[in-house]
Design an enzyme around this catalytic site. Sequence first.
Site, mmCIF file in Angstrom:
data_model
loop_
_atom_site.group_PDB
_atom_site.id
_atom_site.type_symbol
_atom_site.label_atom_id
_atom_site.label_comp_id
_atom_site.label_asym_id
_atom_site.label_seq_id
_atom_site.Cartn_x
_atom_site.Cartn_y
_atom_site.Cartn_z
ATOM 1 N N SER A 1 6.582 -6.223 12.859
ATOM 2 C CA SER A 1 6.589 -4.809 12.471
ATOM 3 C C SER A 1 6.250 -3.901 13.637
ATOM 4 C CB SER A 1 5.578 -4.564 11.355
ATOM 5 O OG SER A 1 6.135 -4.948 10.140
ATOM 6 N N GLY A 2 6.975 -2.775 13.701
ATOM 7 C CA GLY A 2 6.743 -1.801 14.755
ATOM 8 C C GLY A 2 7.522 -2.095 16.017
ATOM 9 N N HIS B 1 2.849 1.614 8.970
ATOM 10 C CA HIS B 1 2.092 0.649 8.147
ATOM 11 C C HIS B 1 1.210 -0.265 8.995
ATOM 12 C CE1 HIS B 1 5.395 -2.499 8.480
ATOM 13 N NE2 HIS B 1 4.349 -3.285 8.386
ATOM 14 N N ASP C 1 8.344 5.223 8.343
ATOM 15 C CA ASP C 1 7.366 4.221 8.809
ATOM 16 C C ASP C 1 7.262 4.229 10.339
ATOM 17 O OD1 ASP C 1 5.569 2.156 8.791
ATOM 18 O OD2 ASP C 1 7.001 0.612 8.140
#
Length: 276
Positions: free
Chosen positions: A233-234, A83, A136
Amino acid sequence: MRRPFARAWTGALAAVAAAAALPLASPVPAAADSVVIGGRPVEVSDSPWTVALSSRDRFGGTRAGQFCGGVVVSPTTVLTAAHCMSEDVLGVPLGEVSDLKVIASRGDLRETDGKEIPVRDAWVNPEYDGYTNSGDVAALTLSEPLPEGYVIPMAGEGDPAYEAGTGAAVYGWGDTTGAGNYAHSLRSARVKVLPDAVCERAYPGSADGKYVAETMLCAGEMDGRRDACQGDSGGPLVAHGRLIGLVSWGSGCGRAGSPGVYTRISDVARVMRAYS
Ligand code: 4AZ
């Protein structure tokens, strides 16, 4: 809350476009002792596999263009969240971002130490499902290698690090309050891997996503407090010195009953084998 956060990013992008490099942080005061929510500052030299993803063109220069986290899994490979590579987050298709970089060995984004390495190639998991958030993950190929010592091993299928109750740590430069207060320096919070049954009950399916045990794991504390948040995120979730998850999604940040959800690394290994 992936979609509302994505909207928040889009808002930030519009602000950046309108007023050059407006900081992402909002003037809302900290709501709680909150990192990464509920975390503490850490030295990047103690977790050199934690890197920042940057595009100054898209996110402005105040925090070196940081917009997501990443993890070094080979000298030329960084994993992040699919994402993070989406038009929702970037504001334009990935192919139009010409200054995508990985920043390694820089704990404080206001400094100039460490290394900025251009991303040569990005692979986004074709199985990524924007409805559940399953799969994801994206893999970035660096234009020059990082030292072998930066690499963190990925925990394989059946590794005890995935067992419920395992203590883990999440790292990032993300929102420390859930109100848009982005960190300048790397932070980490301790969380516990939670049983799949707890995660399934917490996320049976809503606009935020749906918990899929095969491809996700969830971690936190039953009463919330310690969690990842937007901008993390990530980034890595680490247990027993091995990578078990990538920060992916959740309903809000640090809320009781809404643990953070992570991309399950054992499934990432499967997907990467399938598409390599
Ligand atoms: C996000 O939007 C996000 N509390 C990341 C992590 C969590 C929620 C949202 C988990 O990037």
